[in-house]
Write an enzyme that holds these catalytic residues in place. Structure first.
Site, mmCIF file in Angstrom:
data_model
loop_
_atom_site.group_PDB
_atom_site.id
_atom_site.type_symbol
_atom_site.label_atom_id
_atom_site.label_comp_id
_atom_site.label_asym_id
_atom_site.label_seq_id
_atom_site.Cartn_x
_atom_site.Cartn_y
_atom_site.Cartn_z
ATOM 1 N N HIS A 17 0.844 -1.201 0.000
ATOM 2 C CA HIS A 17 0.000 0.000 0.000
ATOM 3 C C HIS A 17 0.876 1.247 0.000
ATOM 4 O O HIS A 17 2.105 1.158 -0.027
ATOM 5 C CB HIS A 17 -0.982 -0.013 1.168
ATOM 6 C CG HIS A 17 -0.318 -0.089 2.512
ATOM 7 N ND1 HIS A 17 0.373 0.955 3.070
ATOM 8 C CD2 HIS A 17 -0.224 -1.109 3.395
ATOM 9 C CE1 HIS A 17 0.859 0.601 4.242
ATOM 10 N NE2 HIS A 17 0.516 -0.660 4.466
ATOM 11 N N HIS A 20 4.090 1.655 2.214
ATOM 12 C CA HIS A 20 5.322 1.012 1.736
ATOM 13 C C HIS A 20 5.948 1.836 0.613
ATOM 14 O O HIS A 20 7.153 2.064 0.583
ATOM 15 C CB HIS A 20 5.033 -0.399 1.202
ATOM 16 C CG HIS A 20 4.261 -1.272 2.152
ATOM 17 N ND1 HIS A 20 3.137 -1.951 1.771
ATOM 18 C CD2 HIS A 20 4.448 -1.551 3.455
ATOM 19 C CE1 HIS A 20 2.662 -2.643 2.803
ATOM 20 N NE2 HIS A 20 3.447 -2.405 3.843
ATOM 21 N N CYS A 125 2.324 -9.815 20.449
ATOM 22 C CA CYS A 125 1.423 -9.375 19.380
ATOM 23 C C CYS A 125 1.737 -10.187 18.124
ATOM 24 O O CYS A 125 2.829 -10.070 17.557
ATOM 25 C CB CYS A 125 1.585 -7.891 19.064
ATOM 26 S SG CYS A 125 0.642 -7.418 17.589
ATOM 27 N N CYS A 128 2.683 -7.928 15.051
ATOM 28 C CA CYS A 128 4.052 -7.377 15.072
ATOM 29 C C CYS A 128 5.085 -8.489 15.097
ATOM 30 O O CYS A 128 6.267 -8.226 14.871
ATOM 31 C CB CYS A 128 4.323 -6.563 16.330
ATOM 32 S SG CYS A 128 3.436 -5.039 16.487
ATOM 33 N N CYS A 143 -1.892 -4.075 21.893
ATOM 34 C CA CYS A 143 -0.681 -3.688 21.165
ATOM 35 C C CYS A 143 -0.685 -2.180 20.902
ATOM 36 O O CYS A 143 -1.691 -1.650 20.437
ATOM 37 C CB CYS A 143 -0.631 -4.445 19.831
ATOM 38 S SG CYS A 143 0.620 -3.790 18.721
ATOM 39 N N HIS A 146 -1.089 -2.028 16.798
ATOM 40 C CA HIS A 146 -2.289 -2.583 16.159
ATOM 41 C C HIS A 146 -3.531 -2.484 17.024
ATOM 42 O O HIS A 146 -4.641 -2.730 16.550
ATOM 43 C CB HIS A 146 -2.032 -4.039 15.766
ATOM 44 C CG HIS A 146 -0.932 -4.177 14.765
ATOM 45 N ND1 HIS A 146 0.343 -4.548 15.110
ATOM 46 C CD2 HIS A 146 -0.918 -3.953 13.431
ATOM 47 C CE1 HIS A 146 1.103 -4.564 14.024
ATOM 48 N NE2 HIS A 146 0.359 -4.199 12.999
ATOM 49 N N LYS A 296 -4.708 7.967 11.061
ATOM 50 C CA LYS A 296 -3.793 7.047 10.377
ATOM 51 C C LYS A 296 -4.545 6.346 9.247
ATOM 52 O O LYS A 296 -5.656 5.869 9.438
ATOM 53 C CB LYS A 296 -3.229 6.023 11.361
ATOM 54 C CG LYS A 296 -2.211 5.137 10.685
ATOM 55 C CD LYS A 296 -1.357 4.319 11.618
ATOM 56 C CE LYS A 296 -0.316 3.607 10.792
ATOM 57 N NZ LYS A 296 -0.205 2.187 11.037
ATOM 58 N N LYS A 299 -7.635 0.973 5.640
ATOM 59 C CA LYS A 299 -8.710 0.573 4.729
ATOM 60 C C LYS A 299 -10.067 0.731 5.386
ATOM 61 O O LYS A 299 -11.026 1.216 4.785
ATOM 62 C CB LYS A 299 -8.508 -0.881 4.299
ATOM 63 C CG LYS A 299 -7.403 -1.026 3.280
ATOM 64 C CD LYS A 299 -7.786 -2.030 2.185
ATOM 65 C CE LYS A 299 -6.764 -1.998 1.062
ATOM 66 N NZ LYS A 299 -5.752 -3.019 1.171
HETATM 67 N N1 MSP Z 1 8.886 -6.504 7.864
HETATM 68 C C1 MSP Z 1 8.979 -5.437 8.789
HETATM 69 C C2 MSP Z 1 10.256 -4.646 8.574
HETATM 70 C C3 MSP Z 1 11.520 -5.426 8.648
HETATM 71 S S1 MSP Z 1 12.910 -4.443 8.281
HETATM 72 C C4 MSP Z 1 14.215 -5.386 8.671
HETATM 73 C C5 MSP Z 1 7.768 -4.533 8.612
HETATM 74 N N2 MSP Z 1 7.159 -4.592 7.416
HETATM 75 S S2 MSP Z 1 5.859 -3.760 6.983
HETATM 76 O O1 MSP Z 1 5.414 -4.324 5.737
HETATM 77 O O2 MSP Z 1 4.927 -3.673 8.033
HETATM 78 O O3 MSP Z 1 6.387 -2.368 6.555
HETATM 79 C C6 MSP Z 1 6.802 -1.468 7.481
HETATM 80 C C7 MSP Z 1 7.229 -0.161 6.839
HETATM 81 O O4 MSP Z 1 6.307 0.308 5.837
HETATM 82 C C8 MSP Z 1 7.223 0.932 7.868
HETATM 83 O O5 MSP Z 1 8.353 0.952 8.673
HETATM 84 C C9 MSP Z 1 7.153 2.138 6.995
HETATM 85 O O6 MSP Z 1 8.425 2.351 6.452
HETATM 86 C C10 MSP Z 1 6.182 1.703 5.911
HETATM 87 N N3 MSP Z 1 4.797 2.051 6.260
HETATM 88 C C11 MSP Z 1 3.733 1.208 6.425
HETATM 89 N N4 MSP Z 1 2.609 1.945 6.681
HETATM 90 C C12 MSP Z 1 2.905 3.255 6.702
HETATM 91 C C13 MSP Z 1 2.168 4.466 6.797
HETATM 92 N N5 MSP Z 1 0.860 4.518 6.993
HETATM 93 N N6 MSP Z 1 2.868 5.622 6.664
HETATM 94 C C14 MSP Z 1 4.209 5.646 6.404
HETATM 95 N N7 MSP Z 1 4.912 4.535 6.295
HETATM 96 C C15 MSP Z 1 4.335 3.326 6.546
HETATM 97 O O7 MSP Z 1 7.467 -3.808 9.526
#
Ligand code: MSP
Length: 488
Positions: A17, A20, A125, A128, A143, A146, A296, A299
């Site tokens: 999304h 990322h 969690c 997480c 959490c 979440h 935040k 969906k």
């Molecule tokens: N897999 C772990 C990270 C491991 S790194 C060694 C993880 N993955 S995640 O798919 O949840 O992605 C986390 C990252 O996506 C966040 O740290 C951030 O960089 C980005 N984001 C996810 N949702 C976000 C927002 N709503 N806003 C900004 N960035 C966000 O955690």
């Protein structure tokens, strides 16, 4: 100089999304900027495929974890070209080369005496994949990220002796105040350390979807240790037959969202110390994208900005520009389609696009398409001579929003300059030919500089404009509008 920059690796339990894409786009801007400066750059992104979140999601869909991982990793990978991302490698933690190196490094951590066996009991969690310590838990055992209820878990685990790194981490933070940036996140990480570190579980006994513990294959490594090590392992096999570790390790920047601060700013440096490996120079922590309603993005709230809709209506460059411009990198910020439209029309189309088309049109009309040779107008020289260095200084601190603001001030300055000089008046007066030459030469040189500096943010449009501007002193060519008006 080598410059190694990374994004987090993304969980394959869900679809990609905008959150990322946000981290990846910001990292891309920094990587492109450094390449432009001639640095030896390596830019890594990828997917985090092991652990409970993925195993649970696969089970819910009636799939094997590997099947779900293969399917969703492809989706994340496919986003690269759609978003015009210039990563040098895409790591998957299910890569056998990664698995083998995780085992090697963690075996070393074990042999160095930082691992012991014990009983773990705590609040966990599953989303997480993290046990929460007391001061993180929300009321009702929920959490903090979440907000779901935590479960009480106990099991025999191998532990990583994090608490023995208390002094070493305090020293790291004291000696390197820019290890974590920006400063409010440095303070947050420092406060977590100062509150006293507890050992963390390094393995899981009930999970099978993970990297087997080499000295006790009934266990797999806790997914966070496997995941963090991606930054290190990727360099060894990203290029077949070549090991890039010596060239690029330690990393210059890990770019992460604030939700995963603890892992990157506390666990990660301790783990590297335990494995006798050099530490990264900086961890830069950015904020969350919020919905246009200030909450935040999620969906269920229906406040999500769909990156594909933005791309379809305004293009990929506009999405990059918008995200770097509208949300100060490092802070939280609301995003929405209306704001995209406003930035697109008022800044990309009316300010920058218009500056480009009027500059080219005037050179064509008044000087047959060849930019006159004349000195840069001394009146503007001060503001433009320092720009490149200012941008570099801000980018060195991973501040793409501030750098863009500096560039944009000059976009506006050049538009004002056009109004001040009124070349259409100068053109009527043969005695003003020298003045007109200087005005046009200044506009072309200024626009070329701005466009080069904007290229990491908007690679496709700037390439088109640089093509139209041609080589200095050469012939300019016509250009369709860079940012055409969109239907309402
Ligand atoms: N897999 C772990 C990270 C491991 S790194 C060694 C993880 N993955 S995640 O798919 O949840 O992605 C986390 C990252 O996506 C966040 O740290 C951030 O960089 C980005 N984001 C996810 N949702 C976000 C927002 N709503 N806003 C900004 N960035 C966000 O955690």
């Amino acid at each position: 100089m080598s410059f190694y920059i990374t994004t987090p690796i993304y969980y394959v339990n869900a679809q990609p999304h905008l959150g990322h894409a946000y981290t990846t786009i910001a990292t891309d801007v920094l990587a492109r900027h450094m390449r432009q400066r001639g640095e030896d750059v390596f830019f890594l992104t990828g997917t985090d495929e092991h652990g409970e979140p993925v195993a649970d999601a696969a089970r819910a869909q009636g799939l094997e974890p590997r099947e779900l991982a293969d399917r969703n990793a492809e989706r994340f990978k496919a986003l690269g070209p759609v978003l015009d991302i210039s990563n040098d490698f895409f790591i998957r933690t299910s890569d056998p080369e990664h698995v083998q190196r995780v085992q090697e490094v963690l075996q070393r951590v074990h042999d160095n005496g930082h691992v012991y066996k014990g009983m773990y009991e705590g609040w966990y969690c599953p989303r997480c994949a993290d046990f929460k310590v007391e001061n993180e838990i929300l009321e009702g055992n929920r959490c903090p990220i979440h907000e779901i209820e935590l479960t009480r878990e106990s099991e025999e685990n191998y532990f990583f002796a994090l608490s023995t790194f208390q002094d070493a981490l305090e020293r790291l933070y004291t000696e390197h105040p820019d290890f974590v940036m920006p400063p409010h996140h440095y303070n947050e990480a420092r406060a977590f350390i100062d509150s006293g570190l507890q050992d963390v579980s390094l393995s899981r006994a009930r999970m099978h979807w993970g990297v087997p513990v080499p000295w006790d294959p009934a266990h797999v490594f806790y997914v966070w240790f496997d995941a963090l090590l991606n930054y290190y392992t990727a360099l060894a096999y990203a290029r077949p037959g070549e090991d890039l570790t010596g060239r690029f390790w330690p990393a210059s920047y890990h770019i992460i969202g604030k939700d995963i601060l603890k892992f990157h700013t506390v666990f990660w440096p301790a783990l590297l110390m335990a494995a006798d490996l050099p530490l990264p120079h900086h961890v830069f922590v950015h904020g969350f994208l919020l919905g246009a309603d200030g909450r935040k993005m999620s969906k269920s709230l229906g406040n999500v900005l769909d990156p594909f809709e933005v791309i379809e209506q305004y293009g990929t460059d506009a999405l990059h520009f918008y995200l770097m411009r509208d949300v100060p990198f490092g802070a939280d910020g609301a995003v929405g389609m209306e704001a995209v439209r406003t930035r697109y029309e008022s800044e990309l189309a009316n300010e920058y696009g218009n500056l480009a088309s009027r500059t080219i049109a005037m050179v064509q009309r008044y000087r047959d398409g060849t930019a006159p040779e004349a000195d840069f107008d001394p009146e503007l020289d001060g503001e433009f001579a320092s720009l490149e260095a200012e941008v570099a200084r801000l980018m060195d601190r991973a501040e793409p929003t501030q750098a863009l603001e500096q560039i944009w001030r000059r976009v506006r300055r050049l538009n004002r300059y056009v109004e001040e000089q009124a070349p259409w008046q100068l053109a009527k007066d043969p005695a003003a030919a020298g003045r007109l030459d200087q005005t046009l030469a200044t506009l072309v040189a200024g626009l070329r500089l701005l466009t080069e500096l904007l290229s990491p943010y908007m690679p496709a449009s700037t390439e088109r404009l640089l093509g139209a501007l041609g080589a200095p002193g050469g012939q300019l060519s016509g250009l369709d509008p860079l940012f055409p008006k969109r239907a309402e």
